[in-house]
Write a protein that holds these residues in place. Sequence first.
Motif, PDB file in Angstrom:
ATOM      1  N   LEU A  14      -1.612 -34.587  23.364  1.00 51.91           N
ATOM      2  CA  LEU A  14      -2.205 -33.816  22.277  1.00 51.91           C
ATOM      3  C   LEU A  14      -3.733 -33.855  22.339  1.00 51.91           C
ATOM      4  CD1 LEU A  14       0.175 -34.838  19.348  1.00 51.91           C
ATOM      5  CD2 LEU A  14       0.153 -32.682  20.594  1.00 51.91           C
ATOM      6  N   ASP A  15      -4.288 -35.008  22.682  1.00 49.63           N
ATOM      7  CA  ASP A  15      -5.744 -35.122  22.836  1.00 49.63           C
ATOM      8  C   ASP A  15      -6.252 -34.240  23.979  1.00 49.63           C
ATOM      9  OD1 ASP A  15      -6.130 -36.882  20.722  1.00 49.63           O
ATOM     10  OD2 ASP A  15      -5.884 -38.663  21.989  1.00 49.63           O
ATOM     11  N   GLU A  16      -5.550 -34.242  25.092  1.00 46.85           N
ATOM     12  CA  GLU A  16      -5.956 -33.441  26.251  1.00 46.85           C
ATOM     13  C   GLU A  16      -5.945 -31.952  25.938  1.00 46.85           C
ATOM     14  OE1 GLU A  16      -3.225 -34.550  29.312  1.00 46.85           O
ATOM     15  OE2 GLU A  16      -4.231 -36.467  29.707  1.00 46.85           O
ATOM     16  N   ASN A  17      -5.052 -31.527  25.052  1.00 42.60           N
ATOM     17  CA  ASN A  17      -4.925 -30.115  24.714  1.00 42.60           C
ATOM     18  C   ASN A  17      -5.607 -29.747  23.398  1.00 42.60           C
ATOM     19  OD1 ASN A  17      -3.229 -28.977  26.918  1.00 42.60           O
ATOM     20  ND2 ASN A  17      -1.948 -30.700  26.293  1.00 42.60           N
ATOM     21  N   VAL A  36       1.436 -33.407  13.366  1.00 41.58           N
ATOM     22  CA  VAL A  36       0.598 -32.354  13.936  1.00 41.58           C
ATOM     23  C   VAL A  36       0.229 -31.430  12.785  1.00 41.58           C
ATOM     24  CG1 VAL A  36       0.423 -30.510  15.627  1.00 41.58           C
ATOM     25  CG2 VAL A  36       1.758 -32.552  16.156  1.00 41.58           C
ATOM     26  N   ILE A  37      -1.057 -31.400  12.447  1.00 39.66           N
ATOM     27  CA  ILE A  37      -1.523 -30.776  11.219  1.00 39.66           C
ATOM     28  C   ILE A  37      -1.285 -29.267  11.177  1.00 39.66           C
ATOM     29  CG2 ILE A  37      -3.573 -30.388   9.791  1.00 39.66           C
ATOM     30  CD1 ILE A  37      -4.606 -33.092  11.062  1.00 39.66           C
ATOM     31  N   ALA A  38      -1.781 -28.544  12.157  1.00 37.20           N
ATOM     32  CA  ALA A  38      -1.741 -27.075  12.116  1.00 37.20           C
ATOM     33  C   ALA A  38      -0.316 -26.527  12.155  1.00 37.20           C
ATOM     34  CB  ALA A  38      -2.545 -26.500  13.269  1.00 37.20           C
ATOM     35  N   TYR A  61       8.639 -28.526   6.933  1.00 35.86           N
ATOM     36  CA  TYR A  61       8.098 -29.229   8.096  1.00 35.86           C
ATOM     37  C   TYR A  61       9.095 -29.119   9.235  1.00 35.86           C
ATOM     38  CZ  TYR A  61       4.982 -31.206   4.616  1.00 35.86           C
ATOM     39  OH  TYR A  61       4.085 -31.357   3.609  1.00 35.86           O
ATOM     40  N   HIS A  62       8.681 -29.523  10.394  1.00 36.47           N
ATOM     41  CA  HIS A  62       9.546 -29.466  11.573  1.00 36.47           C
ATOM     42  C   HIS A  62       9.691 -30.885  12.122  1.00 36.47           C
ATOM     43  CE1 HIS A  62       9.086 -25.129  11.431  1.00 36.47           C
ATOM     44  NE2 HIS A  62       7.809 -25.357  11.188  1.00 36.47           N
ATOM     45  N   PRO A  63      10.786 -31.583  11.782  1.00 36.65           N
ATOM     46  CA  PRO A  63      10.960 -32.961  12.232  1.00 36.65           C
ATOM     47  C   PRO A  63      11.380 -33.052  13.698  1.00 36.65           C
ATOM     48  CG  PRO A  63      12.822 -32.296  10.900  1.00 36.65           C
ATOM     49  CD  PRO A  63      11.840 -31.159  10.874  1.00 36.65           C
ATOM     50  N   ILE A  76       7.340 -34.595  25.220  1.00 34.77           N
ATOM     51  CA  ILE A  76       6.184 -33.698  25.202  1.00 34.77           C
ATOM     52  C   ILE A  76       6.644 -32.246  25.164  1.00 34.77           C
ATOM     53  CG2 ILE A  76       4.243 -32.867  26.590  1.00 34.77           C
ATOM     54  CD1 ILE A  76       3.823 -35.828  27.430  1.00 34.77           C
ATOM     55  N   GLU A  77       7.648 -31.919  25.969  1.00 37.52           N
ATOM     56  CA  GLU A  77       8.176 -30.557  25.989  1.00 37.52           C
ATOM     57  C   GLU A  77       8.808 -30.194  24.644  1.00 37.52           C
ATOM     58  OE1 GLU A  77      11.512 -27.907  28.356  1.00 37.52           O
ATOM     59  OE2 GLU A  77      10.915 -29.848  29.172  1.00 37.52           O
ATOM     60  N   LYS A  78       9.536 -31.138  24.051  1.00 38.19           N
ATOM     61  CA  LYS A  78      10.193 -30.899  22.765  1.00 38.19           C
ATOM     62  C   LYS A  78       9.155 -30.648  21.669  1.00 38.19           C
ATOM     63  CE  LYS A  78      12.648 -34.423  21.200  1.00 38.19           C
ATOM     64  NZ  LYS A  78      13.716 -35.351  20.793  1.00 38.19           N
ATOM     65  N   VAL A  79       8.109 -31.459  21.639  1.00 36.83           N
ATOM     66  CA  VAL A  79       7.056 -31.281  20.632  1.00 36.83           C
ATOM     67  C   VAL A  79       6.296 -29.977  20.881  1.00 36.83           C
ATOM     68  CG1 VAL A  79       4.885 -32.223  19.749  1.00 36.83           C
ATOM     69  CG2 VAL A  79       6.835 -33.729  20.103  1.00 36.83           C
ATOM     70  N   TYR A  80       6.016 -29.675  22.146  1.00 34.73           N
ATOM     71  CA  TYR A  80       5.329 -28.425  22.481  1.00 34.73           C
ATOM     72  C   TYR A  80       6.138 -27.218  22.010  1.00 34.73           C
ATOM     73  CZ  TYR A  80       3.569 -24.489  25.137  1.00 34.73           C
ATOM     74  OH  TYR A  80       3.089 -23.254  25.484  1.00 34.73           O
ATOM     75  N   ASN A  81       7.440 -27.214  22.282  1.00 36.40           N
ATOM     76  CA  ASN A  81       8.304 -26.104  21.862  1.00 36.40           C
ATOM     77  C   ASN A  81       8.377 -25.995  20.337  1.00 36.40           C
ATOM     78  OD1 ASN A  81       8.871 -25.358  24.486  1.00 36.40           O
ATOM     79  ND2 ASN A  81      10.747 -26.575  24.593  1.00 36.40           N
ATOM     80  N   THR A  82       8.394 -27.128  19.661  1.00 39.41           N
ATOM     81  CA  THR A  82       8.426 -27.123  18.199  1.00 39.41           C
ATOM     82  C   THR A  82       7.121 -26.572  17.636  1.00 39.41           C
ATOM     83  OG1 THR A  82       9.874 -29.057  18.269  1.00 39.41           O
ATOM     84  CG2 THR A  82       8.872 -28.526  16.161  1.00 39.41           C
ATOM     85  N   ILE A  83       5.987 -26.958  18.227  1.00 38.81           N
ATOM     86  CA  ILE A  83       4.692 -26.425  17.801  1.00 38.81           C
ATOM     87  C   ILE A  83       4.658 -24.919  18.019  1.00 38.81           C
ATOM     88  CG2 ILE A  83       2.226 -26.369  18.355  1.00 38.81           C
ATOM     89  CD1 ILE A  83       2.435 -29.396  18.926  1.00 38.81           C
ATOM     90  N   TYR A  84       5.137 -24.465  19.163  1.00 39.31           N
ATOM     91  CA  TYR A  84       5.162 -23.041  19.478  1.00 39.31           C
ATOM     92  C   TYR A  84       6.011 -22.271  18.461  1.00 39.31           C
ATOM     93  CZ  TYR A  84       5.911 -18.707  22.012  1.00 39.31           C
ATOM     94  OH  TYR A  84       5.980 -17.387  22.359  1.00 39.31           O
ATOM     95  N   ASP A  85       7.213 -22.764  18.183  1.00 44.70           N
ATOM     96  CA  ASP A  85       8.097 -22.112  17.211  1.00 44.70           C
ATOM     97  C   ASP A  85       7.459 -22.065  15.820  1.00 44.70           C
ATOM     98  OD1 ASP A  85      10.010 -21.712  19.153  1.00 44.70           O
ATOM     99  OD2 ASP A  85      11.214 -23.456  18.570  1.00 44.70           O
ATOM    100  N   SER A  86       6.813 -23.144  15.434  1.00 48.24           N
ATOM    101  CA  SER A  86       6.155 -23.201  14.137  1.00 48.24           C
ATOM    102  C   SER A  86       5.032 -22.176  14.044  1.00 48.24           C
ATOM    103  CB  SER A  86       5.595 -24.607  13.906  1.00 48.24           C
ATOM    104  OG  SER A  86       4.805 -24.627  12.744  1.00 48.24           O
TER     105      SER A  86
END
Length: 111
Positions: A14-17, A36-38, A61-63, A76-86
């Motif tokens: 998350l820091d790198e991105n 993840v705030i946003a 929220y998206h748990p 990382i992939e799971k969190v990335y996909n969840t952020i994308y869907d959100s």
Amino acid sequence: MKNSTKLEKLKKYLDENNISYKCRRKHRNGHCDLYVIAAKVSVKIEGDDDEIFYRRHKCGYHPVFIRKSDTPKFIIEKVYNTIYDSMVRQQRLFEKQQRKKEALKNEKRNR
């Protein structure tokens, strides 16, 4: 690999991105370990209070859970996909609100 190590790798990703997040200093029953705030994504390491956490965070929220069987890459992939869907859902909601505003403006003009 420990779940806390997987969480640290997720933080590094998350820091790198440049994705902003918050971490809990004190662990409380039913609360997330990382937020993840946003994107309104709550990440929790599996434990005894998973059911309480899920009930608190399933609406609005998206748990996401970090489990022993998950690899860091998968998390990382799971969190990335969840952020994308959100973000997609937020964009659709924004567009729907804009269409409603335009419809109201057009309705007022036609009167």
